[in-house]
Design a protein around this motif. Structure first.
Motif, PDB file in Angstrom:
ATOM      1  N   PHE A  93      36.453  13.617  54.380  1.00  0.00           N
ATOM      2  CA  PHE A  93      36.683  12.524  55.329  1.00  0.00           C
ATOM      3  C   PHE A  93      35.856  12.717  56.602  1.00  0.00           C
ATOM      4  O   PHE A  93      35.195  11.790  57.082  1.00  0.00           O
ATOM      5  N   LEU A  94      35.888  13.954  57.143  1.00  0.00           N
ATOM      6  CA  LEU A  94      35.123  14.226  58.364  1.00  0.00           C
ATOM      7  C   LEU A  94      33.617  14.087  58.138  1.00  0.00           C
ATOM      8  O   LEU A  94      32.895  13.526  58.974  1.00  0.00           O
ATOM      9  N   SER A  95      33.143  14.600  57.005  1.00  0.00           N
ATOM     10  CA  SER A  95      31.701  14.503  56.716  1.00  0.00           C
ATOM     11  C   SER A  95      31.281  13.050  56.488  1.00  0.00           C
ATOM     12  O   SER A  95      30.161  12.653  56.853  1.00  0.00           O
ATOM     13  N   SER A  96      32.174  12.232  55.907  1.00  0.00           N
ATOM     14  CA  SER A  96      31.872  10.810  55.698  1.00  0.00           C
ATOM     15  C   SER A  96      31.764  10.080  57.037  1.00  0.00           C
ATOM     16  O   SER A  96      30.857   9.255  57.233  1.00  0.00           O
ATOM     17  N   CYS A  97      32.683  10.406  57.957  1.00  0.00           N
ATOM     18  CA  CYS A  97      32.618   9.795  59.301  1.00  0.00           C
ATOM     19  C   CYS A  97      31.329  10.201  60.006  1.00  0.00           C
ATOM     20  O   CYS A  97      30.662   9.365  60.634  1.00  0.00           O
ATOM     21  N   VAL A 139      42.914  21.208  47.515  1.00  0.00           N
ATOM     22  CA  VAL A 139      42.395  19.834  47.439  1.00  0.00           C
ATOM     23  C   VAL A 139      42.579  19.108  48.761  1.00  0.00           C
ATOM     24  O   VAL A 139      41.692  18.374  49.223  1.00  0.00           O
ATOM     25  N   GLU A 140      43.763  19.324  49.420  1.00  0.00           N
ATOM     26  CA  GLU A 140      44.025  18.610  50.676  1.00  0.00           C
ATOM     27  C   GLU A 140      42.993  18.980  51.745  1.00  0.00           C
ATOM     28  O   GLU A 140      42.491  18.117  52.474  1.00  0.00           O
ATOM     29  N   SER A 141      42.693  20.263  51.845  1.00  0.00           N
ATOM     30  CA  SER A 141      41.704  20.690  52.844  1.00  0.00           C
ATOM     31  C   SER A 141      40.320  20.124  52.544  1.00  0.00           C
ATOM     32  O   SER A 141      39.584  19.706  53.453  1.00  0.00           O
ATOM     33  N   LEU A 142      39.989  20.087  51.253  1.00  0.00           N
ATOM     34  CA  LEU A 142      38.677  19.563  50.871  1.00  0.00           C
ATOM     35  C   LEU A 142      38.584  18.054  51.132  1.00  0.00           C
ATOM     36  O   LEU A 142      37.533  17.548  51.541  1.00  0.00           O
ATOM     37  N   LEU A 202      34.835  17.138  45.330  1.00  0.00           N
ATOM     38  CA  LEU A 202      36.200  16.804  44.921  1.00  0.00           C
ATOM     39  C   LEU A 202      36.457  17.178  43.472  1.00  0.00           C
ATOM     40  O   LEU A 202      37.554  17.652  43.110  1.00  0.00           O
ATOM     41  N   PHE A 203      35.438  17.008  42.626  1.00  0.00           N
ATOM     42  CA  PHE A 203      35.609  17.360  41.208  1.00  0.00           C
ATOM     43  C   PHE A 203      35.800  18.867  41.038  1.00  0.00           C
ATOM     44  O   PHE A 203      36.643  19.326  40.252  1.00  0.00           O
ATOM     45  N   ILE A 204      35.017  19.651  41.798  1.00  0.00           N
ATOM     46  CA  ILE A 204      35.145  21.118  41.725  1.00  0.00           C
ATOM     47  C   ILE A 204      36.519  21.552  42.194  1.00  0.00           C
ATOM     48  O   ILE A 204      37.161  22.444  41.604  1.00  0.00           O
TER      49      ILE A 204
END
Length: 333
Positions: free
Chosen positions: A43-47, A35-38, A24-26
């Motif tokens: 979100f998907l990787s966290s799930c 940013v929205e796509s990232l 997110l920082f990058i």
């Protein structure tokens, strides 16, 4: 256990969070990255990571739950799938085997020491018997009384030591039968006769309930310890009162002395092993074992021991023998 799992895997979780924050920082500092796509990817990787975390929790803790519920003797039967789990299981199994060998060796050593001590005690009884015969032939009453008292002290100490070694195995030695309590008490009084005569102590006995169901040898030992304690702490020329009576289906035996009594701070600890007194530390004759052994021996016989004492007035020790039906399983009567 889930909390423990999170603590155990906190470095993984911290690493994942750090990587997501770095992404997110990058995206924040690089305008070419959407940013929205990232955010959607994060979100998907966290799930996915949460699903992975729960899966690993059930997979990894299954072994430790089994380990927690298993004792050392059955540790070799624990199922282990992963190398580290097998390493833990094998280490525990190896240690359990070594511990069992060590325990077995020490038990054999203690058993050997016990047998040697019991053999020694029985050997010592032979010269004690000879000493008794020699004492009986003495004409000097004062010398005879003094020697008889010292002989009795040795006899009681040996008897106490003998029973102390037998108590852990006394359940193998029990023979439950109908016992005449009056005869048992008189037999123990006769044993202490020379000591009582030296102190000028007499006995007042009243037996309203005399027959009990118990082991005569061990019950005699318990009564002997209480009588010895009563004679030891009784004032000279003071009588000891013994009475028995039936109560609530059982039989109660009371031994009352008019001696020094027991202080309130000592009363709750007099049956503790090695405990003598907080007010009589100068009394080197006390071993702190008599009442402890009496309490210990009373438990398998279902005999309850209680005490009431007033400092300066004396003590009352009460033996409550069990009801007949309490011994049905032990005696088969």
């Amino acid at each position: 256990m889930f909390k423990d799992f999170l603590v155990e895997r906190k470095s993984w979780i911290a690493m994942f969070v750090a990587l997501e924050l770095l992404s997110l920082f990058i995206a924040y500092v690089d305008p070419t990255l959407p940013v929205e796509s990232l955010l959607y990817i994060v979100f998907l990787s966290s799930c996915l990571f949460l699903v992975f975390l729960f899966y690993r929790y059930h997979k990894e803790t299954r072994f430790y739950k089994t380990l927690k519920e298993t004792n050392l003797t059955t540790s070799s039967s624990i199922e282990a799938e992963r190398p580290f789990e097998k390493m833990v299981r094998d280490t525990i199994t190896l240690q359990a085997t070594e511990l069992k060998k060590d325990i077995s060796f020490k038990q054999n050593s203690l058993e050997k020491q016990k047998d040697e001590l019991l053999s020694w005690i029985h050997e010592v009884k032979t010269p004690l018997t000879a000493m008794q015969l020699i004492i009986d032939r003495l004409d000097n009453k004062d010398s005879k009384a003094s020697l008889q008292y010292e002989w009795l002290r040795i006899h009681l100490l040996l008897d106490q030591q003998l029973h102390q070694k037998r108590i852990p195995f006394m359940e193998n030695d029990l023979y439950i039968e109908k016992v005449d309590l009056r005869q048992l008490v008189f037999s123990e009084i006769k044993t202490l006769q020379s000591w009582c005569m030296q102190k000028g102590i007499g006995f007042e006995t009243v037996f309203e309930g005399s027959e009990v169901l118990t082991d005569a040898k061990w019950a005699g030992f318990i009564i002997r310890q209480l009588l010895t304690n009563a004679v030891k702490y009784s004032n000279e020329t003071a009588d000891i009162t013994i009475r028995s009576f039936d109560y609530n289906g059982g039989t109660v035996l009371e031994i009352k002395d008019f001696g020094t009594g027991i202080s309130a701070r000592d009363l709750s600890r007099i049956f503790d092993k090695g405990y003598t007194s907080t007010s009589k530390h100068h009394d080197n004759k006390a071993t702190g074992m008599g009442l402890y052994l009496a309490k210990k021996a009373a438990s398998p016989l279902l005999i309850s021991i209680s005490v009431i004492s007033t400092p300066g007035e004396g003590s009352v020790f009460t033996l409550t023998f069990p009801k007949r039906n309490a011994f049905n399983e032990l005696s088969g009567m």
